[in-house]
Scaffold this motif. Structure first.
Motif, PDB file in Angstrom:
ATOM      1  N   LYS A  46       5.345  -7.495  -1.815  1.00 39.97           N
ATOM      2  CA  LYS A  46       5.188  -8.944  -1.633  1.00 39.97           C
ATOM      3  C   LYS A  46       6.489  -9.741  -1.836  1.00 39.97           C
ATOM      4  O   LYS A  46       7.245  -9.878  -0.900  1.00 39.97           O
ATOM      5  CB  LYS A  46       4.031  -9.462  -2.483  1.00 39.97           C
ATOM      6  N   VAL A 104       2.183   1.881  -3.436  1.00 37.73           N
ATOM      7  CA  VAL A 104       1.167   2.485  -4.305  1.00 37.73           C
ATOM      8  C   VAL A 104       0.944   3.949  -3.917  1.00 37.73           C
ATOM      9  O   VAL A 104       0.820   4.819  -4.782  1.00 37.73           O
ATOM     10  CB  VAL A 104      -0.160   1.689  -4.257  1.00 37.73           C
ATOM     11  N   GLY A 112      -4.516  -1.814  -1.907  1.00 38.53           N
ATOM     12  CA  GLY A 112      -4.101  -1.687  -0.513  1.00 38.53           C
ATOM     13  C   GLY A 112      -5.225  -1.168   0.357  1.00 38.53           C
ATOM     14  O   GLY A 112      -6.359  -0.986  -0.111  1.00 38.53           O
ATOM     15  N   ALA A 120       0.839  -1.204   0.000  1.00 36.02           N
ATOM     16  CA  ALA A 120       0.000   0.000   0.000  1.00 36.02           C
ATOM     17  C   ALA A 120       0.875   1.256   0.000  1.00 36.02           C
ATOM     18  O   ALA A 120       0.593   2.226  -0.708  1.00 36.02           O
ATOM     19  CB  ALA A 120      -0.929  -0.006   1.214  1.00 36.02           C
ATOM     20  N   VAL A 125       2.557  -5.236  -7.265  1.00 37.07           N
ATOM     21  CA  VAL A 125       2.806  -5.720  -5.903  1.00 37.07           C
ATOM     22  C   VAL A 125       2.633  -7.242  -5.831  1.00 37.07           C
ATOM     23  O   VAL A 125       3.427  -7.929  -5.191  1.00 37.07           O
ATOM     24  CB  VAL A 125       1.874  -5.004  -4.895  1.00 37.07           C
ATOM     25  N   GLU A 144      -3.283  -3.016 -12.370  1.00 36.86           N
ATOM     26  CA  GLU A 144      -2.570  -4.264 -12.072  1.00 36.86           C
ATOM     27  C   GLU A 144      -2.535  -5.064 -13.388  1.00 36.86           C
ATOM     28  O   GLU A 144      -3.597  -5.439 -13.894  1.00 36.86           O
ATOM     29  CB  GLU A 144      -3.357  -5.118 -11.077  1.00 36.86           C
ATOM     30  N   PHE A 193      -7.250  -4.079  -6.722  1.00 34.58           N
ATOM     31  CA  PHE A 193      -6.919  -3.951  -5.302  1.00 34.58           C
ATOM     32  C   PHE A 193      -5.561  -3.268  -5.202  1.00 34.58           C
ATOM     33  O   PHE A 193      -4.600  -3.706  -5.826  1.00 34.58           O
ATOM     34  CB  PHE A 193      -6.856  -5.316  -4.614  1.00 34.58           C
TER      35      PHE A 193
HETATM   36  C1  LIG Z   1      -1.245  -6.981  -1.560  1.00 40.02           C
HETATM   37  C2  LIG Z   1      -1.425  -5.907  -2.550  1.00 40.02           C
HETATM   38  C3  LIG Z   1      -1.333  -4.546  -2.194  1.00 40.02           C
HETATM   39  C4  LIG Z   1      -1.181  -4.079  -0.767  1.00 40.02           C
HETATM   40  O1  LIG Z   1      -0.028  -4.555  -0.162  1.00 40.02           O
HETATM   41  P1  LIG Z   1       0.127  -4.462   1.435  1.00 40.02           P
HETATM   42  O2  LIG Z   1       1.534  -4.939   1.666  1.00 40.02           O
HETATM   43  O3  LIG Z   1      -0.913  -5.335   2.019  1.00 40.02           O
HETATM   44  O4  LIG Z   1      -0.069  -3.042   1.812  1.00 40.02           O
HETATM   45  C5  LIG Z   1      -1.432  -3.610  -3.202  1.00 40.02           C
HETATM   46  N1  LIG Z   1      -1.623  -3.974  -4.476  1.00 40.02           N
HETATM   47  C6  LIG Z   1      -1.728  -5.251  -4.855  1.00 40.02           C
HETATM   48  C7  LIG Z   1      -1.897  -5.595  -6.293  1.00 40.02           C
HETATM   49  C8  LIG Z   1      -1.650  -6.267  -3.907  1.00 40.02           C
HETATM   50  O5  LIG Z   1      -1.791  -7.554  -4.276  1.00 40.02           O
END
Ligand SMILES: *Cc1c(COP(=O)(O)O)cnc(C)c1O
Length: 402
Positions: free
Chosen positions: A252, A109, A140, A106, A225, A190, A138
């Motif tokens: 990640k 981003v 965050g 997050a 991410v 994404e 998604f």
């Molecule tokens: C997991 C994820 C996030 C957020 O990551 P966090 O480490 O939980 O803050 C943001 N974007 C995508 C595509 C994700 O899969």
């Protein structure tokens, strides 16, 4: 007096934000996790795509131990050689010229959004702050990234939503172009939607977005991410589409279990992020970056990404076969490389529970999709074993409903 074998569980003192199962793990080895009861599980979740090198990898353990003996943390007001080195490696292996380190996805981003807005602010165009993002995405859980994600379930109840985001259904270039206005500064996407349901964007859509950005003077921001860091068989998923972004969020897999994230950008865009514009206390500290250096060396070593691509194809083949065998239960096969999923008929939460009883760990995604994010070191045999368990769970479901 002996302690009772199963003492009544104490009421958790933690926020109730997760629907947790009572299962606890004690240790991990490769692609396997061992519960406190000593039971073995095959891990096709990897802490949601984090444990890229599996559990207990020798190289990253060594890097962490060695650094922990020397220095854990210093402020970013000093030069941190471990961070400089990791940034150099990232720049060499990607489109980017500069890196900002964070502790999470997050935050990566958030940095991407701030960088895009500040770039236009510096160009004396502060009226350009709006970002076109996509439904099913998604990004965050911070106030900024829930606004970027646009999922109503995550926004509701948290006060005014941060303005400046428009959401379009992915795949429709005309709709994206129609949404571009005077205020638009960037497009955020994404390349493979993770939480939304393993929706891989096609090559033409990605290159179409790049062209729109070039034509309308917008920045292209990728959220890699989840789909980045080798997950799809390339270092970053954008490489499949033959285009490059201006800004990219990474996390990640980058720390393979140690909290670390990064925002990458071109020199032109990063130039506006001067002293005072952004910061992080922990982001890119010596401990995190020592691990990050060991992870990137492993992932970029000869043959590693080829292994991911090959096992990704094996995973896809197994999914296709399962869809043929259970056409009424397996409805669709999705994703890219080792970021894959199947839309299934059984309610996804129940099915994930059922797989757990077969000692296979998976996680749900949106649209009733069973999500596979195994460690990137997975073997073909491991995949075969996982699909035996999935078949067994589908048989269980069928016998229950017939
Ligand atoms: C997991 C994820 C996030 C957020 O990551 P966090 O480490 O939980 O803050 C943001 N974007 C995508 C595509 C994700 O899969």
């Amino acid at each position: 007096m002996s302690t009772p074998k199963n003492p009544a569980p104490e009421k958790s003192a933690m926020f109730g934000t997760y629907a947790r199962t009572p299962l606890t793990f004690e240790r991990g080895e490769g692609v396997r996790l061992y519960s406190s009861e000593g039971e073995e599980y095959l891990d096709f979740n990897s802490g949601i795509g984090v444990n890229a090198l599996g559990h207990s990898d020798k190289g990253i353990k060594k890097a962490l131990l060695e650094q922990s003996e020397k220095l854990w943390h210093v402020s970013n007001i000093y030069t941190i050689p471990q961070a400089e080195k990791l940034a150099q490696k990232l720049v060499k292996a990607t489109f980017a010229d500069a890196v900002f380190f964070t502790n999470s996805g997050a935050e990566a981003v958030e940095c991407a959004i701030k960088t895009a807005r500040h770039y236009f602010f510096d160009l004396k165009q502060p009226e350009k702050f709006e970002i076109i993002a996509f439904t099913g995405s998604f990004h965050g859980r911070t106030l900024g990234t829930i606004a970027a994600g646009g999922n109503p379930a995550y926004v509701e109840g948290f006060g005014p939503t941060l303005p400046g985001f428009t959401h379009i259904a992915p795949g429709d270039l005309k709709a994206v172009e129609n949404a571009i206005g005077e205020a638009t500064c960037a497009i955020l996407i994404e390349p493979v939607q993770g939480e939304g349901g393993l929706n891989a964007m096609d090559k033409n859509f990605m290159s179409g977005l790049r062209k729109l950005c070039d034509r309308h003077n917008l920045l292209l921001i990728l959220d890699e991410v989840q789909c980045g860091y080798g997950r799809t068989g390339k270092f970053f998923a954008y490489e499949w589409s033959g285009i490059e972004p201006d800004i990219m969020a990474v996390a990640k897999g980058i720390g393979a279990g140690f909290p670390l994230g990064a925002c990458l950008a071109t020199e032109k865009v990063a130039a506006s992020m001067v002293p005072g514009t952004h910061g992080s206390t922990y982001g890119g500290n010596p401990l995190a970056c020592a691990v990050g250096n060991a992870v990137i060396d492993h992932i970029l070593a000869d043959g590693f990404l080829a292994h991911v691509e090959k096992t990704g194809q094996v995973l896809n083949r197994y999914m296709q076969q399962l869809m043929q065998k259970y056409p009424d239960l397996v409805l669709d096969v999705r994703g890219k490389g080792l970021m894959a999923g199947m839309k299934i008929k059984p309610p996804i939460r129940d099915f994930v529970d059922s797989l757990r009883s077969h000692k296979l760990l998976c996680v749900a995604a949106g649209d009733n999709v069973l999500r596979f994010l195994p460690p990137l070191i997975i073997t073909e045999d491991d995949i075969g074993e996982a699909f035996k368990k999935i078949s067994a769970a589908l048989d269980d479901f069928q016998s229950k409903t017939h």
